[in-house]
Scaffold this motif. Structure first.
Motif, mmCIF file in Angstrom:
data_model
loop_
_atom_site.group_PDB
_atom_site.id
_atom_site.type_symbol
_atom_site.label_atom_id
_atom_site.label_comp_id
_atom_site.label_asym_id
_atom_site.label_seq_id
_atom_site.Cartn_x
_atom_site.Cartn_y
_atom_site.Cartn_z
ATOM 1 N N ILE A 301 0.836 -1.202 0.000
ATOM 2 C CA ILE A 301 0.000 0.000 0.000
ATOM 3 C C ILE A 301 0.868 1.248 0.000
ATOM 4 O O ILE A 301 0.647 2.182 -0.797
ATOM 5 N N ALA A 305 1.057 3.735 -3.320
ATOM 6 C CA ALA A 305 0.568 5.104 -3.124
ATOM 7 C C ALA A 305 1.667 6.121 -3.392
ATOM 8 O O ALA A 305 1.430 7.167 -4.019
ATOM 9 N N GLU A 306 2.875 5.828 -2.936
ATOM 10 C CA GLU A 306 3.985 6.765 -3.132
ATOM 11 C C GLU A 306 4.404 6.833 -4.592
ATOM 12 O O GLU A 306 4.769 7.907 -5.099
ATOM 13 N N ALA A 308 2.361 6.386 -7.144
ATOM 14 C CA ALA A 308 1.329 7.183 -7.804
ATOM 15 C C ALA A 308 1.517 8.664 -7.514
ATOM 16 O O ALA A 308 1.364 9.516 -8.413
ATOM 17 N N ALA A 309 1.851 9.006 -6.279
ATOM 18 C CA ALA A 309 2.074 10.408 -5.926
ATOM 19 C C ALA A 309 3.228 11.002 -6.724
ATOM 20 O O ALA A 309 3.211 12.183 -7.096
ATOM 21 N N GLY A 333 -1.905 3.061 -7.494
ATOM 22 C CA GLY A 333 -1.922 3.718 -6.195
ATOM 23 C C GLY A 333 -2.916 4.850 -6.074
ATOM 24 O O GLY A 333 -3.212 5.300 -4.947
ATOM 25 N N GLU A 334 -3.452 5.322 -7.191
ATOM 26 C CA GLU A 334 -4.460 6.377 -7.104
ATOM 27 C C GLU A 334 -5.724 5.897 -6.393
ATOM 28 O O GLU A 334 -6.497 6.707 -5.878
ATOM 29 N N ILE A 336 -5.767 4.075 -3.704
ATOM 30 C CA ILE A 336 -5.515 3.868 -2.276
ATOM 31 C C ILE A 336 -5.970 5.099 -1.501
ATOM 32 O O ILE A 336 -5.582 6.227 -1.824
ATOM 33 N N THR A 337 -6.779 4.888 -0.498
ATOM 34 C CA THR A 337 -7.309 6.019 0.266
ATOM 35 C C THR A 337 -6.269 6.562 1.234
ATOM 36 O O THR A 337 -5.341 5.853 1.633
ATOM 37 N N ALA A 338 -6.462 7.802 1.620
ATOM 38 C CA ALA A 338 -5.557 8.414 2.602
ATOM 39 C C ALA A 338 -5.614 7.665 3.919
ATOM 40 O O ALA A 338 -4.591 7.520 4.617
ATOM 41 N N ASP A 340 -6.139 4.414 4.357
ATOM 42 C CA ASP A 340 -5.348 3.184 4.236
ATOM 43 C C ASP A 340 -3.851 3.487 4.279
ATOM 44 O O ASP A 340 -3.077 2.735 4.883
ATOM 45 N N TYR A 341 -3.446 4.568 3.642
ATOM 46 C CA TYR A 341 -2.032 4.939 3.673
ATOM 47 C C TYR A 341 -1.598 5.240 5.112
ATOM 48 O O TYR A 341 -0.537 4.792 5.560
#
Length: 473
Positions: A301, A305-306, A308-309, A333-334, A336-338, A340-341
């Motif tokens: 996760i 996410a990182e 994607a960012a 990763g887009e 993935i919710t904040a 969950d991160y």
């Protein structure tokens, strides 16, 4: 005839410093090997013969004038294409960065050059260290020198390939979820992912900010030690002078839940590492570890996410400039919710402490380097790293150091390997353990030479080039 590609770094660097052989001779020899062999395995994206020869001539002049040279005097290196080398392209195998030239060296590259290392060029890699192996990029994917139809591991594929095929003696690679250790395992060489923040990452393209690491790939444990110490900005320590006797080697008590997924040949290699350790007087200690799933899910996760960012906006803005695999992976990763991160981040110190507590009573934790031998290059699953828990990502999530090294070959003659993980600051202990394995059973735990990559001095060369004269030692 000296076969330079099999010489230890310590010996060859000492020969250059004492002027028994010139840096120009060494560099010419390895450039000849690149000309002879690299078309077949695509290990280099950007060979840099003029730059390399210029650096070699400068080093020879420096030594002739009574100057000194460091631990890498004249040692040929490849540099992963996401790390900056002044004056060379730094595209990360991506059309999205075509034309990008580095104006300065990454810090670790600068340290290798200061120590006398000669950068022969930029090593192939998966697109921006993530999208591969791909056939729709400006460069074809690197191929395993043990079988060119097989996967060499990634994302630092060119690092594993160029070292294994003897096109250089060491490589700078990066690792976000196993990208140093997987090519080392699948190409039959050594690869060290140091602990988090042990080596600087400036001048290296970001993939996943809190998971990225940089480290060396080399033919032996001692070569890896020298490269690691130079990259850390210090003088290398001496080679190991000990044995496995008295060590406590931890193993997961339940195969860490991956026993049913492990190829029989990999299981045999892991068992041989355990047997050799026992026969040398080490104690094998079963350890109760947190579930591998507990590490794999939050680590994946965070990583996705990182990534994607860092890259999703660029992919959407210039879709055709990226390969299909990178596009697909970078956008995952887009979703993935904040929340969950944040949960994955909150779990990180908890799981890190639990792993530390489990392995701090042993000298290392021994696990497989990969769950299967190298498979066909053309059919690698684009999302293999997300589907089943893999031991590799644990060291990136926790920041612990981990070292991959050879453990024999499969029934099809392909390399298999193991890896050892330790607590923060234990890089040299891991290197000592691997060197003791080399010493205990070199037929299994030392790097071999792929059969099609013998001495290039006996080969015919392209028009306008020629091998150097044989050098004597």
């Amino acid at each position: 005839m000296t076969v330079l590609e099999t010489l230890p770094i310590r010996k060859l660097a000492a020969m250059v410093r004492s002027r028994k052989i010139s840096a120009v001779e060494v560099t010419s020899y390895f450039l000849n090997r690149i000309m002879a062999f690299d078309d077949a395995i695509c290990g280099f994206n950007v060979p840099a013969p003029e730059t390399a020869m210029g650096a070699a001539r400068d080093l020879d002049k420096q030594l002739a004038a009574g100057g000194e040279a460091g631990a890498l005097a004249g040692i040929p290196l490849s540099i992963k294409d996401i790390a900056d080398v002044a004056g060379l392209p730094s595209a990360g195998a991506s059309a999205s960065r075509a034309g990008r030239m580095a104006s300065t060296d990454a810090t670790v590259v600068a340290r290798m050059k200061i120590a006398g290392g000669i950068a022969l060029g930029k090593a192939n890699c998966h697109e921006l260290a993530f999208g591969g192996p791909s056939f729709d990029l400006p460069y074809p994917p690197a191929r395993n020198p043990w079988n060119r139809d097989r996967f060499p591991g990634g994302s630092s594929s060119g690092s594993g390939v160029t070292v294994a095929a003897g096109l250089c003696l060491g490589s700078l690679a990066t690792d976000t979820a196993g990208s140093i250790r997987l090519p080392a395992t699948m190409c039959g060489v050594f690869g060290l992912k140091p602990g988090r923040d042990t080596l600087p990452l400036d001048g290296i393209a970001v993939l996943a900010a809190t998971m990225d690491h940089v480290g060396p790939v080399a033919r032996t444990a001692d070569d890896t030690r020298i490269l690691f110490d130079v990259m850390a900005g210090r003088s290398p320590g001496p080679p190991c002078s000990g044995s496995l006797h008295g060590l406590r080697i931890g193993v997961p008590s339940d195969d860490w839940g991956v026993g049913s997924l492990m190829h029989p040949d990999v299981q045999t290699g892991l068992e041989s590492a355990i047997d050799v350790a026992r026969s040398e007087g080490a104690e094998i200690v079963p350890l109760e570890l947190p579930s591998l799933d507990d590490f794999h899910a939050p680590a994946t996760i965070l990583m996705m996410a990182e990534i994607a960012a860092e890259h999703a906006a660029s992919v959407r803005a210039a879709w055709d400039k990226f390969g299909a695999i990178f596009r697909a992976r970078a956008l995952v990763g887009e979703g993935i919710t904040a929340e969950d991160y944040r949960l994955a981040e909150r779990l990180r110190p908890v799981l890190t402490r639990r792993l530390f507590d489990a392995i701090s009573s042993v000298d290392c934790l021994l696990v497989a380097g990969a769950l299967a031998p190298p498979g066909p290059l053309a059919s690698v699953d684009s999302f293999y790293f997300m589907k089943e828990p893999i031991p590799n990502i644990v060291a990136n999530y926790t920041g612990f150091p981990a070292l991959a090294f050879p453990a024999g070959v499969s029934s099809e003659g392909m390399p298999i390997g193991v890896q050892i993980m330790g607590v923060p600051g234990s890089e040299h202990r891991l290197l000592d353990i691997a060197e003791n394995y080399e010493r205990a059973d070199p037929s299994r735990f030392a790097a071999g030479t792929p059969p099609d990559f013998g001495n290039a001095a006996s080969l015919a060369f392209p028009t306008g080039s020629a091998p150097i004269e044989p050098c004597e030692t």
